[in-house]
Design a protein around this motif. Structure first.
Motif, PDB file in Angstrom:
ATOM      1  N   ASP A  89       0.637  -1.342  -0.102  1.00  0.00           N
ATOM      2  CA  ASP A  89       0.031  -0.012   0.002  1.00  0.00           C
ATOM      3  C   ASP A  89       0.849   1.143   0.064  1.00  0.00           C
ATOM      4  O   ASP A  89       0.535   2.185  -0.787  1.00  0.00           O
ATOM      5  N   ARG A  90       1.979   1.130   0.726  1.00  0.00           N
ATOM      6  CA  ARG A  90       2.797   2.343   0.815  1.00  0.00           C
ATOM      7  C   ARG A  90       3.194   2.678  -0.640  1.00  0.00           C
ATOM      8  O   ARG A  90       3.524   3.737  -1.115  1.00  0.00           O
ATOM      9  N   GLU A  91       4.025   1.514  -1.143  1.00  0.00           N
ATOM     10  CA  GLU A  91       4.735   1.953  -2.494  1.00  0.00           C
ATOM     11  C   GLU A  91       3.347   2.428  -3.474  1.00  0.00           C
ATOM     12  O   GLU A  91       3.522   3.180  -4.459  1.00  0.00           O
ATOM     13  N   ARG A  92       1.981   1.757  -3.366  1.00  0.00           N
ATOM     14  CA  ARG A  92       1.067   2.165  -4.074  1.00  0.00           C
ATOM     15  C   ARG A  92       0.745   3.599  -4.090  1.00  0.00           C
ATOM     16  O   ARG A  92       0.470   4.804  -4.892  1.00  0.00           O
ATOM     17  N   ALA A  93       0.958   4.182  -2.692  1.00  0.00           N
ATOM     18  CA  ALA A  93       0.740   5.649  -2.413  1.00  0.00           C
ATOM     19  C   ALA A  93       2.047   6.566  -3.078  1.00  0.00           C
ATOM     20  O   ALA A  93       1.572   7.733  -3.513  1.00  0.00           O
ATOM     21  N   ARG A  94       2.889   5.827  -2.909  1.00  0.00           N
ATOM     22  CA  ARG A  94       4.305   6.705  -3.472  1.00  0.00           C
ATOM     23  C   ARG A  94       4.001   6.786  -5.065  1.00  0.00           C
ATOM     24  O   ARG A  94       4.535   7.834  -5.642  1.00  0.00           O
ATOM     25  N   ARG A  95       3.501   5.722  -5.627  1.00  0.00           N
ATOM     26  CA  ARG A  95       3.360   5.792  -7.037  1.00  0.00           C
ATOM     27  C   ARG A  95       2.409   6.691  -7.508  1.00  0.00           C
ATOM     28  O   ARG A  95       2.391   7.514  -8.384  1.00  0.00           O
ATOM     29  N   LEU A  96       1.256   6.805  -6.679  1.00  0.00           N
ATOM     30  CA  LEU A  96       0.081   8.002  -6.972  1.00  0.00           C
ATOM     31  C   LEU A  96       0.588   9.242  -6.865  1.00  0.00           C
ATOM     32  O   LEU A  96       0.471  10.168  -7.445  1.00  0.00           O
ATOM     33  N   THR A  97       1.211   9.512  -5.485  1.00  0.00           N
ATOM     34  CA  THR A  97       1.414  11.125  -5.311  1.00  0.00           C
ATOM     35  C   THR A  97       2.618  11.421  -6.365  1.00  0.00           C
ATOM     36  O   THR A  97       2.613  12.573  -7.016  1.00  0.00           O
ATOM     37  N   GLN A  98       3.621  10.562  -6.876  1.00  0.00           N
ATOM     38  CA  GLN A  98       4.447  10.877  -7.933  1.00  0.00           C
ATOM     39  C   GLN A  98       4.082  10.966  -9.307  1.00  0.00           C
ATOM     40  O   GLN A  98       4.233  11.865 -10.067  1.00  0.00           O
ATOM     41  N   TRP A  99       2.761  10.198  -9.668  1.00  0.00           N
ATOM     42  CA  TRP A  99       2.126  10.393 -10.902  1.00  0.00           C
ATOM     43  C   TRP A  99       1.374  11.814 -11.009  1.00  0.00           C
ATOM     44  O   TRP A  99       1.421  12.318 -12.033  1.00  0.00           O
ATOM     45  N   TRP A 100       0.657  11.972  -9.821  1.00  0.00           N
ATOM     46  CA  TRP A 100      -0.208  13.110  -9.765  1.00  0.00           C
ATOM     47  C   TRP A 100       0.827  14.394  -9.955  1.00  0.00           C
ATOM     48  O   TRP A 100       0.478  15.498 -10.508  1.00  0.00           O
ATOM     49  N   HIS A 101       2.073  14.358  -9.266  1.00  0.00           N
ATOM     50  CA  HIS A 101       3.103  15.422  -9.157  1.00  0.00           C
ATOM     51  C   HIS A 101       3.745  15.656 -10.771  1.00  0.00           C
ATOM     52  O   HIS A 101       3.803  16.728 -11.382  1.00  0.00           O
ATOM     53  N   SER A 102       3.849  14.639 -11.452  1.00  0.00           N
ATOM     54  CA  SER A 102       4.013  14.480 -12.993  1.00  0.00           C
ATOM     55  C   SER A 102       3.290  15.404 -13.820  1.00  0.00           C
ATOM     56  O   SER A 102       3.381  15.777 -14.805  1.00  0.00           O
ATOM     57  N   LEU A 103       1.751  15.181 -13.509  1.00  0.00           N
ATOM     58  CA  LEU A 103       0.665  15.916 -14.383  1.00  0.00           C
ATOM     59  C   LEU A 103       0.723  17.381 -13.940  1.00  0.00           C
ATOM     60  O   LEU A 103       0.875  18.217 -14.759  1.00  0.00           O
ATOM     61  N   VAL A 104       1.049  17.688 -12.578  1.00  0.00           N
ATOM     62  CA  VAL A 104       1.299  19.189 -12.278  1.00  0.00           C
ATOM     63  C   VAL A 104       2.242  19.766 -13.093  1.00  0.00           C
ATOM     64  O   VAL A 104       2.466  20.827 -13.438  1.00  0.00           O
ATOM     65  N   LYS A 105       3.392  19.042 -13.015  1.00  0.00           N
ATOM     66  CA  LYS A 105       4.722  19.693 -13.498  1.00  0.00           C
ATOM     67  C   LYS A 105       4.860  19.735 -14.929  1.00  0.00           C
ATOM     68  O   LYS A 105       5.175  20.635 -15.484  1.00  0.00           O
ATOM     69  N   GLN A 106       3.963  18.779 -15.549  1.00  0.00           N
ATOM     70  CA  GLN A 106       3.793  18.832 -17.066  1.00  0.00           C
ATOM     71  C   GLN A 106       2.885  20.089 -17.426  1.00  0.00           C
ATOM     72  O   GLN A 106       3.316  20.966 -18.175  1.00  0.00           O
TER      73      GLN A 106
END
Length: 567
Positions: free
Chosen positions: A143-160
């Motif tokens: 679950d912790r790894e899934r959460a890290r993946r979610l927050t990193q992906w969302w950050h990539s959307l904002v960064k783009q």
């Protein structure tokens, strides 16, 4: 909003773990298993910078160290996802490539596929929170790894989205992140302390399952490929092993160079390419090697170079400027795909505009196909419900989209928000002329549907309420007080009770329809709803909130399923 009210909004009280509040410059950690002491203790650190962790910890016996914060490995749950957007300020932020003001930052953040639950004005920036329907407490390391993946992906959307305006963004997606705590002050500029307070609150909460389902399937795989490449150390510089043949047949050769004659011709004819090749692109906000790779790929593919030659040019550029060659299949394939996208979009736009010149009976299939390619959604139908005013609805393979009134088609930003919210797809912005042609294509595809009495305000309001209840299932009677705290629907005394503020926000997001309070109240009465008040305790204080009791025939949300799905 006080610190306790904010933390209660995130976690509830008591929280599902131990909440961390951190001070700077003393670097002291305060730990809370319940929140009643927060306001008083935080007030003792007035004059310092006060932060709170984006994760909670779990107490496994003993006490927490007052000199430590929650680490990633100790993160036991998150309340949602977050983002910190700095605003340009000569004293507060050294970075130059930032949004010039909060209005421009909000404009870009409005392009994201989901609206925020809460926006905190941190004084010299904006902190966005997209809260889950309830905190996500991790059951295990997976679950912790899934959460890290979610927050990193969302950050990539904002960064783009920020990079599209030439602005930078700090990486704040780690689970050990701390964010400024509302109810305190930002003292970064000593002569001008600024309060940290919400500038927007009460937005919709989001389903964890929906957010996890929006992550592209290759996102985690791409990160894994780049995390563990095979390298040898040569001359103090990391390089990849051997030539590599990709699954598509492209060859990644450390010694590759483009055809000399082709390279020389492009250097002479294209000044932008020459400045790119010499690493003199002062117009690029991002001066990283990856940014130059993208420029090389864009220019060479637009010039008609084969993909192998474009890859050779990127490798040669990196080798010439002493950069890591990065011979990874996924990296170069992804760069080529991004570089091809504007070319594909341009050709599809031309195809759409050519079709608009054809007789109407010959347009529909081409327009539907072109819009699907341009928007990234499979368009099945575009429906115009006749009324005063008409309402537009789009049926797609990725989800049905209530566009609302025609202004939400003409307004590019509103249309992109509607598509993003319904499908999770981000539509890129285009110029005015291109958008006007896309609007015309949408209107040419419309099927007129006469809804008769459904256009009457009372019937329209009842239909909205029914759809709203399908999105926000009412809580059972024993959970009514928790629901009321977050202004969510609940059942009580054999009736469904809703809060007008939440319905209004839902309408703005899902129907593109805004109502002033007096108009909203009038419509509720026309629909047969009755005003009532409920007494509850919020943050230890008794309060009363206004709400509306629905008539019996609206209490069963399932009865309207056929109404909300076009035949």
């Amino acid at each position: 909003m006080t610190p306790r009210e904010f933390l209660t909004l995130l976690w509830g009280d008591p929280p599902p773990g131990v909440v961390n509040v951190w001070t700077l410059p003393t670097k002291k950690s305060l730990w809370y298993a319940t929140l009643e002491r927060v306001n008083g203790e935080v007030a003792q650190y007035r004059g310092e910078e006060i932060y709170t962790g984006t994760s909670v910890a779990v107490r496994n016996g003993g006490s927490f160290n007052t000199r430590q914060r929650i680490s990633e490995s100790e993160a036991a749950g998150i309340a949602g996802i977050w983002q910190d957007v700095d605003i340009s300020h000569p004293q507060a932020h050294a970075k130059k490539s930032l949004p010039p003001d909060k209005k421009e930052a909000r404009r870009v953040m409005g392009e994201l596929p989901l609206p925020p639950t809460l926006v905190v004005d941190s004084g010299y920036g904006l902190q966005y929170w997209w809260l889950f329907e309830e905190p996500w407490v991790f059951g295990n390391d997976e679950d912790r790894e899934r959460a890290r993946r979610l927050t990193q992906w969302w950050h990539s959307l904002v960064k783009q989205a920020m990079a599209g305006r030439g602005w930078g963004l700090d990486s704040v997606f780690d689970l050990a992140r701390v964010m400024r705590l509302p109810g305190t002050f930002n003292n970064k500029v000593k002569e001008e302390p600024r309060p940290v307070q919400p500038s927007l609150e009460g937005g919709p909460r989001h389903s964890l399952e929906t957010l996890l389902g929006m992550i592209p399937g290759d996102f985690e795989a791409a990160a894994q490929v780049e995390a563990a490449p095979k390298r040898n150390s040569r001359n103090g510089r990391k390089e990849e092993e051997g030539p590599i043949t990709t699954s598509t047949g492209l060859v990644l050769d450390p010694g590759a160079s483009p055809t000399p004659a082709r390279l020389e011709t492009l250097l002479q004819l294209d000044n932008k390419f020459r400045r790119t090749w010499e690493r003199k692109r002062s117009d690029l906000a991002d001066q990283s090697a990856s940014s130059y790779d993208m420029s090389v790929a864009n220019i060479t593919l637009n010039a008609g170079w084969p993909e192998q030659e474009a890859v050779n040019a990127m490798i040669c550029w990196r080798r010439t400027h002493g950069e890591e060659l990065k011979l990874r299949e996924n990296y170069y394939l992804r760069t080529l795909a991004k570089a091809r996208e504007p070319i594909r979009q341009r050709r599809e736009q031309e195809r759409l505009e050519d079709a608009l010149a054809d007789p109407p009976e010959d347009q529909r299939d081409v327009l539907r196909s072109s819009l699907a390619q341009l928007f990234g959604v499979d368009i099945h139908r575009v429906i115009k419900y006749l009324g005063d005013p008409p309402v537009y609805y789009m049926v797609t393979g990725q989800g049905n989209i209530t566009i609302g009134q025609i202004r939400n088609i003409y307004n590019q930003e509103h249309f992109r928000e509607a598509v993003g919210a319904a499908t999770g797809r981000v539509i890129g912005a285009v110029g005015k002329r291109e958008w006007e042609n896309r609007v015309q294509a949408i209107l040419n595809l419309c099927e007129d549907v006469d809804v008769g009495d459904a256009s009457h305000p009372a019937q329209e309001t009842r239909s909205w309420i029914a759809d709203y209840l399908l999105d926000r299932e009412p809580r059972d009677e024993e959970e009514w007080e928790e629901a009321a705290k977050s202004r969510r629907p609940f059942r009580q005394d054999d009736a469904v009770v809703i809060f007008l503020e939440d319905l209004q926000k839902w309408l703005e997001v899902n129907r593109g329809f805004g109502m002033k309070p007096h108009e909203a109240g009038r419509r509720m009465r026309q629909a047969g709803c009755l005003p009532r008040r409920v007494n509850l305790s919020v943050g230890g204080r008794k309060t009363t909130r206004s709400c509306w009791e629905l008539p019996p025939d609206l209490s069963d949300q399932g009865e309207t399923e056929s109404e909300r799905t076009p035949e």
